[in-house]
Design an enzyme around this catalytic site. Structure first.
Site, mmCIF file in Angstrom:
data_model
loop_
_atom_site.group_PDB
_atom_site.id
_atom_site.type_symbol
_atom_site.label_atom_id
_atom_site.label_comp_id
_atom_site.label_asym_id
_atom_site.label_seq_id
_atom_site.Cartn_x
_atom_site.Cartn_y
_atom_site.Cartn_z
ATOM 1 N N LYS A 95 2.395 -56.468 95.603
ATOM 2 C CA LYS A 95 3.206 -55.978 96.726
ATOM 3 C C LYS A 95 4.032 -54.789 96.261
ATOM 4 C CE LYS A 95 3.294 -60.237 99.279
ATOM 5 N NZ LYS A 95 2.049 -60.664 98.582
ATOM 6 N N ASP A 129 -1.312 -55.438 98.680
ATOM 7 C CA ASP A 129 -1.048 -56.270 99.859
ATOM 8 C C ASP A 129 -0.245 -55.463 100.886
ATOM 9 O OD1 ASP A 129 -2.232 -58.437 98.614
ATOM 10 O OD2 ASP A 129 -0.348 -59.446 98.136
ATOM 11 N N GLN A 158 -3.467 -55.531 108.826
ATOM 12 C CA GLN A 158 -3.069 -56.732 109.577
ATOM 13 C C GLN A 158 -3.498 -56.593 111.044
ATOM 14 O OE1 GLN A 158 0.723 -55.527 108.416
ATOM 15 N NE2 GLN A 158 1.154 -57.290 107.112
ATOM 16 N N ARG A 179 -8.966 -55.214 103.026
ATOM 17 C CA ARG A 179 -8.954 -56.660 103.293
ATOM 18 C C ARG A 179 -8.334 -56.817 104.678
ATOM 19 N NH1 ARG A 179 -4.479 -59.286 100.155
ATOM 20 N NH2 ARG A 179 -5.903 -59.577 98.416
ATOM 21 N N LYS A 182 -4.689 -61.523 109.448
ATOM 22 C CA LYS A 182 -4.015 -61.526 110.757
ATOM 23 C C LYS A 182 -2.616 -60.930 110.653
ATOM 24 C CE LYS A 182 -6.530 -65.377 112.776
ATOM 25 N NZ LYS A 182 -6.465 -66.661 113.484
ATOM 26 N N HIS A 222 -8.649 -68.221 107.377
ATOM 27 C CA HIS A 222 -9.100 -69.619 107.323
ATOM 28 C C HIS A 222 -9.558 -70.059 108.702
ATOM 29 C CE1 HIS A 222 -5.720 -68.790 104.605
ATOM 30 N NE2 HIS A 222 -6.488 -69.362 103.706
ATOM 31 N N ARG A 283 6.232 -68.322 103.946
ATOM 32 C CA ARG A 283 5.275 -67.730 104.895
ATOM 33 C C ARG A 283 4.098 -68.678 105.127
ATOM 34 N NH1 ARG A 283 6.596 -62.961 102.120
ATOM 35 N NH2 ARG A 283 4.664 -62.988 100.929
ATOM 36 N N ARG A 284 3.708 -69.418 104.071
ATOM 37 C CA ARG A 284 2.605 -70.383 104.239
ATOM 38 C C ARG A 284 3.040 -71.522 105.159
ATOM 39 N NH1 ARG A 284 1.209 -66.468 101.737
ATOM 40 N NH2 ARG A 284 0.810 -65.941 103.884
HETATM 41 C C1 LIG Z 1 -6.780 -63.684 100.895
HETATM 42 C C2 LIG Z 1 -5.652 -63.454 101.828
HETATM 43 C C3 LIG Z 1 -4.779 -62.419 101.612
HETATM 44 C C4 LIG Z 1 -3.732 -62.165 102.499
HETATM 45 N N1 LIG Z 1 -2.951 -61.048 102.345
HETATM 46 C C5 LIG Z 1 -2.016 -60.757 103.269
HETATM 47 C C6 LIG Z 1 -1.278 -59.543 103.224
HETATM 48 O O1 LIG Z 1 -1.451 -58.710 102.336
HETATM 49 N N2 LIG Z 1 -0.353 -59.319 104.202
HETATM 50 C C7 LIG Z 1 -0.131 -60.208 105.222
HETATM 51 O O2 LIG Z 1 0.688 -59.932 106.104
HETATM 52 N N3 LIG Z 1 -0.804 -61.378 105.265
HETATM 53 C C8 LIG Z 1 -1.731 -61.667 104.322
HETATM 54 N N4 LIG Z 1 -2.427 -62.847 104.421
HETATM 55 C C9 LIG Z 1 -1.973 -63.912 105.348
HETATM 56 C C10 LIG Z 1 -2.560 -63.745 106.734
HETATM 57 O O3 LIG Z 1 -1.997 -62.630 107.358
HETATM 58 C C11 LIG Z 1 -2.292 -64.998 107.591
HETATM 59 O O4 LIG Z 1 -0.925 -65.195 107.732
HETATM 60 C C12 LIG Z 1 -2.900 -66.282 107.059
HETATM 61 O O5 LIG Z 1 -4.138 -66.055 106.460
HETATM 62 C C13 LIG Z 1 -3.093 -67.316 108.185
HETATM 63 O O6 LIG Z 1 -3.944 -66.789 109.152
HETATM 64 P P1 LIG Z 1 -5.470 -67.254 109.362
HETATM 65 O O7 LIG Z 1 -6.294 -66.017 109.410
HETATM 66 O O8 LIG Z 1 -5.863 -68.206 108.330
HETATM 67 O O9 LIG Z 1 -5.492 -67.831 110.824
HETATM 68 P P2 LIG Z 1 -4.604 -68.935 111.560
HETATM 69 O O10 LIG Z 1 -4.983 -68.839 112.987
HETATM 70 O O11 LIG Z 1 -3.172 -68.809 111.195
HETATM 71 O O12 LIG Z 1 -5.138 -70.279 110.940
HETATM 72 C C14 LIG Z 1 -6.460 -70.746 111.160
HETATM 73 C C15 LIG Z 1 -6.560 -72.142 110.563
HETATM 74 O O13 LIG Z 1 -6.418 -72.051 109.139
HETATM 75 C C16 LIG Z 1 -5.635 -73.119 108.631
HETATM 76 N N5 LIG Z 1 -4.407 -72.558 108.045
HETATM 77 C C17 LIG Z 1 -3.949 -71.286 108.141
HETATM 78 N N6 LIG Z 1 -2.822 -71.124 107.443
HETATM 79 C C18 LIG Z 1 -2.545 -72.313 106.886
HETATM 80 C C19 LIG Z 1 -1.500 -72.791 106.044
HETATM 81 N N7 LIG Z 1 -0.521 -71.989 105.641
HETATM 82 N N8 LIG Z 1 -1.539 -74.079 105.653
HETATM 83 C C20 LIG Z 1 -2.545 -74.904 106.049
HETATM 84 N N9 LIG Z 1 -3.552 -74.503 106.850
HETATM 85 C C21 LIG Z 1 -3.550 -73.240 107.264
HETATM 86 C C22 LIG Z 1 -5.363 -74.030 109.805
HETATM 87 O O14 LIG Z 1 -6.400 -74.987 109.865
HETATM 88 C C23 LIG Z 1 -5.436 -73.095 110.986
HETATM 89 O O15 LIG Z 1 -5.757 -73.733 112.194
HETATM 90 C C24 LIG Z 1 -3.515 -63.055 103.586
HETATM 91 C C25 LIG Z 1 -4.404 -64.111 103.808
HETATM 92 C C26 LIG Z 1 -5.470 -64.312 102.971
HETATM 93 C C27 LIG Z 1 -6.433 -65.421 103.276
#
Ligand SMILES: Cc1cc2nc3c(=O)[nH]c(=O)nc-3n(C[C@H](O)[C@H](O)[C@H](O)COP(=O)(O)OP(=O)(O)OC[C@H]3O[C@@H](n4cnc5c(N)ncnc54)[C@H](O)[C@@H]3O)c2cc1C
Length: 302
Positions: A95, A129, A158, A179, A182, A222, A283-284
């Site tokens: 970051k 990131d 994003q 990458r 969301k 995910h 954030r997680r």
């Molecule tokens: C490899 C990677 C790098 C990333 N880098 C960045 C970045 O640089 N900047 C940034 O702003 N964001 C980053 N993110 C985070 C991203 O923006 C989302 O906040 C995060 O991935 C959750 O969104 P989702 O696409 O999984 O969809 P969502 O709609 O949020 O989730 C879909 C499903 O995934 C599962 N899930 C998602 N999150 C969680 C959790 N925390 N705990 C348990 N289950 C969960 C649940 O089953 C959910 O229903 C990154 C994510 C990944 C995977």
């Protein structure tokens, strides 16, 4: 609940307490691979053996002095060196606020450049990131500049930001790796889609754009529906599996992670480690507030 958790993620007092409390530390292990580089490397080797590539993240962000930024840079240099010397299948993600972006853009750029230069020499890669929208322009500027000199750097877009299509088009035209995620920060409706359904729709559109025109894009989610949409689009357009990769976060949806690896897709796991875990952790939790109940239940379980 999401906004409240993201609000808490920026509270300094709570962060200090959490990161030094033994009880809270136990919680962090769900999403964090350990406190030290050695612990992360051990986790990384085991994951490599199971077929996962990695991107290691030395936790930390929003440093407040040039000395702290230099420490972060040195920690990343040690990490990239260990990956190189240990033959680990992995790269690093960082970051810019950890490298001093809010102190001096020029110093931040120079800190990152030292790492990118090493990555280029070792045929490796540095992923920058994306943080809150206040950082987007400055981040893209540094990425474009370093990419012009070394290539071995890419960034994150994003899907929740209105501006992202334009940014993806620009990055594709320069051959800069993206990458797609969301978006994990609290953003106002003036810059970001307020509804999850709008973010998901935009994600799928940007995914298609990246598969068509991007340089080895990473589909980071995910979300099972979006993963299925990506597979279907790649199959329909005869885009080879080697042309893109899926990415997920350490500790989230391990079942889906395994499935993608077994199906033969390229897959990279984002593996954070270090003691400055609080904002990442919050954030997680904000992404899925149900985690809060899961964690509290486990905390009081013997
Ligand atoms: C490899 C990677 C790098 C990333 N880098 C960045 C970045 O640089 N900047 C940034 O702003 N964001 C980053 N993110 C985070 C991203 O923006 C989302 O906040 C995060 O991935 C959750 O969104 P989702 O696409 O999984 O969809 P969502 O709609 O949020 O989730 C879909 C499903 O995934 C599962 N899930 C998602 N999150 C969680 C959790 N925390 N705990 C348990 N289950 C969960 C649940 O089953 C959910 O229903 C990154 C994510 C990944 C995977």
């Amino acid at each position: 609940m999401r906004s409240f958790l993201l609000f808490l993620s920026r509270r300094k007092g709570l962060r200090k307490w959490m990161e030094t409390s033994a009880l809270a530390h136990r919680l962090s292990t769900r999403f964090v691979a350990g406190d030290t580089l050695e612990q992360a490397l051990k986790v990384g080797r085991d994951l490599n053996a199971e077929g996962y590539s990695l991107t290691l993240d030395v936790l930390g962000e929003s440093v407040t002095s040039a000395a702290e930024a230099a420490q972060a840079r040195d920690a990343y240099v040690r990490t990239l060196t260990a990956i190189h010397e240990g033959g680990i299948q992995g790269n690093v993600s960082l970051k810019l606020t950890q490298f001093g972006l809010d102190i001096s853009t020029e110093e931040c750029r120079s800190n990152v450049e030292q790492l990118v230069r090493l990555a280029a020499e070792w045929n490796n890669f540095v992923r920058i990131d994306m943080e809150s929208s206040e950082c987007t322009d400055r981040t893209l500027e540094i990425v474009r500049d370093l990419h012009a000199g070394y290539k071995a750097v890419g960034t994150v877009i994003q899907a929740y930001l209105y501006r992202s299509r334009k940014d993806v088009e620009d990055l594709c035209s320069r051959g800069i790796r993206v990458r797609l995620c969301k978006g994990a920060y609290l953003e106002p409706a003036s810059v970001a889609f307020p509804k999850k359904s709008q973010v998901d729709t935009n994600y799928v559109e940007l995914m298609k754009l990246l598969l068509d025109r991007g340089e080895y894009p990473a589909i980071a989610t995910h979300d099972e529906q979006i993963i299925e949409a990506t597979k279907a689009y790649a199959a329909a357009k005869k885009i080879p599996r080697e042309a893109f990769e899926f990415q997920m976060l350490y500790g989230i949806r391990r079942d889906l992670q395994r499935k993608l690896v077994q199906e033969g897709y390229r897959f990279r796991l984002y593996v954070p480690f270090g003691s400055a875990w609080y904002p990442y952790y919050m954030r997680r939790l904000a992404e899925r507030p149900a985690n809060l109940f899961f964690i509290l239940r486990n905390l009081f379980r013997k």
